[in-house]
Design a protein around this motif. Structure first.
Motif, PDB file in Angstrom:
ATOM      1  N   ALA A  56       4.531  -2.221  -5.581  1.00  0.00           N
ATOM      2  CA  ALA A  56       3.325  -2.666  -4.876  1.00  0.00           C
ATOM      3  C   ALA A  56       2.904  -4.058  -5.341  1.00  0.00           C
ATOM      4  O   ALA A  56       2.593  -4.926  -4.528  1.00  0.00           O
ATOM      5  N   VAL A  57       2.927  -4.267  -6.649  1.00  0.00           N
ATOM      6  CA  VAL A  57       2.590  -5.584  -7.207  1.00  0.00           C
ATOM      7  C   VAL A  57       3.579  -6.625  -6.696  1.00  0.00           C
ATOM      8  O   VAL A  57       3.193  -7.743  -6.337  1.00  0.00           O
ATOM      9  N   VAL A  96       0.835  -0.459 -14.051  1.00  0.00           N
ATOM     10  CA  VAL A  96       2.178  -0.815 -14.530  1.00  0.00           C
ATOM     11  C   VAL A  96       2.151  -1.015 -16.037  1.00  0.00           C
ATOM     12  O   VAL A  96       3.013  -0.507 -16.771  1.00  0.00           O
ATOM     13  N   ALA A  97       1.136  -1.713 -16.528  1.00  0.00           N
ATOM     14  CA  ALA A  97       1.023  -1.992 -17.964  1.00  0.00           C
ATOM     15  C   ALA A  97       0.858  -0.713 -18.778  1.00  0.00           C
ATOM     16  O   ALA A  97       1.303  -0.637 -19.917  1.00  0.00           O
ATOM     17  N   HIS A  98       0.230   0.288 -18.177  1.00  0.00           N
ATOM     18  CA  HIS A  98       0.011   1.558 -18.878  1.00  0.00           C
ATOM     19  C   HIS A  98       1.096   2.582 -18.600  1.00  0.00           C
ATOM     20  O   HIS A  98       0.937   3.757 -18.925  1.00  0.00           O
ATOM     21  N   GLY A  99       2.165   2.138 -17.980  1.00  0.00           N
ATOM     22  CA  GLY A  99       3.314   3.009 -17.767  1.00  0.00           C
ATOM     23  C   GLY A  99       3.187   4.016 -16.657  1.00  0.00           C
ATOM     24  O   GLY A  99       3.897   5.006 -16.642  1.00  0.00           O
ATOM     25  N   SER A 100       2.306   3.757 -15.682  1.00  0.00           N
ATOM     26  CA  SER A 100       2.136   4.689 -14.574  1.00  0.00           C
ATOM     27  C   SER A 100       3.226   4.525 -13.512  1.00  0.00           C
ATOM     28  O   SER A 100       3.285   5.291 -12.579  1.00  0.00           O
ATOM     29  N   ALA A 101       4.025   3.515 -13.671  1.00  0.00           N
ATOM     30  CA  ALA A 101       5.096   3.316 -12.670  1.00  0.00           C
ATOM     31  C   ALA A 101       6.399   3.022 -13.362  1.00  0.00           C
ATOM     32  O   ALA A 101       6.473   2.586 -14.445  1.00  0.00           O
ATOM     33  N   GLN A 155       0.826  -1.209   0.000  1.00  0.00           N
ATOM     34  CA  GLN A 155       0.000   0.000   0.000  1.00  0.00           C
ATOM     35  C   GLN A 155       0.859   1.257   0.000  1.00  0.00           C
ATOM     36  O   GLN A 155       0.562   2.213  -0.714  1.00  0.00           O
ATOM     37  N   GLU A 156       1.924   1.246   0.804  1.00  0.00           N
ATOM     38  CA  GLU A 156       2.823   2.407   0.837  1.00  0.00           C
ATOM     39  C   GLU A 156       3.445   2.658  -0.538  1.00  0.00           C
ATOM     40  O   GLU A 156       3.555   3.808  -0.973  1.00  0.00           O
ATOM     41  N   SER A 157       3.845   1.591  -1.206  1.00  0.00           N
ATOM     42  CA  SER A 157       4.428   1.730  -2.543  1.00  0.00           C
ATOM     43  C   SER A 157       3.415   2.319  -3.515  1.00  0.00           C
ATOM     44  O   SER A 157       3.738   3.224  -4.292  1.00  0.00           O
ATOM     45  N   ALA A 158       2.191   1.809  -3.471  1.00  0.00           N
ATOM     46  CA  ALA A 158       1.147   2.322  -4.356  1.00  0.00           C
ATOM     47  C   ALA A 158       0.835   3.776  -4.039  1.00  0.00           C
ATOM     48  O   ALA A 158       0.633   4.584  -4.959  1.00  0.00           O
ATOM     49  N   ASP A 159       0.827   4.130  -2.770  1.00  0.00           N
ATOM     50  CA  ASP A 159       0.533   5.508  -2.371  1.00  0.00           C
ATOM     51  C   ASP A 159       1.550   6.496  -2.936  1.00  0.00           C
ATOM     52  O   ASP A 159       1.211   7.649  -3.219  1.00  0.00           O
ATOM     53  N   ARG A 160       2.782   6.050  -3.121  1.00  0.00           N
ATOM     54  CA  ARG A 160       3.787   6.953  -3.691  1.00  0.00           C
ATOM     55  C   ARG A 160       3.941   6.751  -5.202  1.00  0.00           C
ATOM     56  O   ARG A 160       4.844   7.298  -5.823  1.00  0.00           O
ATOM     57  N   GLY A 161       3.034   5.951  -5.796  1.00  0.00           N
ATOM     58  CA  GLY A 161       3.005   5.787  -7.242  1.00  0.00           C
ATOM     59  C   GLY A 161       3.906   4.705  -7.792  1.00  0.00           C
ATOM     60  O   GLY A 161       4.049   4.578  -9.008  1.00  0.00           O
TER      61      GLY A 161
END
Length: 77
Positions: free
Chosen positions: A43-44, A72-77, A32-38
Motif C-alpha cells: 500500500a505504501v 510496516v515499521a511495527h511488523g504488521s506487514a 487501499q486494496e493492499s491495505a485492506d488485505r493487510g
C-alpha cells in the motif's frame, strides 16, 4: 516518424492528462486494496508511486500513508 492531422494531435495531447489521472486513480485504489488485505508495505509503495509522478497526496491519503508506514515499521506487514 508518424504524421498527425490536427484532430489526431489534439487527441494525442489530451489523452496524456486523462491517462495520468487514470493511473493515479488506479494506484490509489490499489493502495487501499493492499491495505485492506493487510499488505501495508505494498500500500505504501502504491502511494509512493503516486508521489513519484509529482502529485501530492490528499490530506486523507497522507494520514493513511503515515498509518501504513507505522504498520510496516511495527511488523504488521
Amino acid at each position: 516518424m508518424p504524421q498527425y492531422g490536427d484532430a489526431q494531435l489534439v487527441r494525442a495531447r489530451t489523452s496524456s492528462p486523462d491517462q495520468h489521472l487514470d493511473a493515479v486513480t488506479h494506484s490509489l485504489a490499489w493502495a487501499q486494496e493492499s491495505a485492506d488485505r493487510g499488505d501495508y508495505a505494498d500500500a505504501v509503495g502504491w502511494l509512493q508511486a503516486v508521489e513519484a509522478t509529482g502529485d501530492q497526496l490528499s490530506p486523507a491519503h497522507k494520514i493513511k500513508h503515515q498509518a501504513w508506514q507505522a504498520a510496516v515499521a511495527h511488523g504488521s506487514a
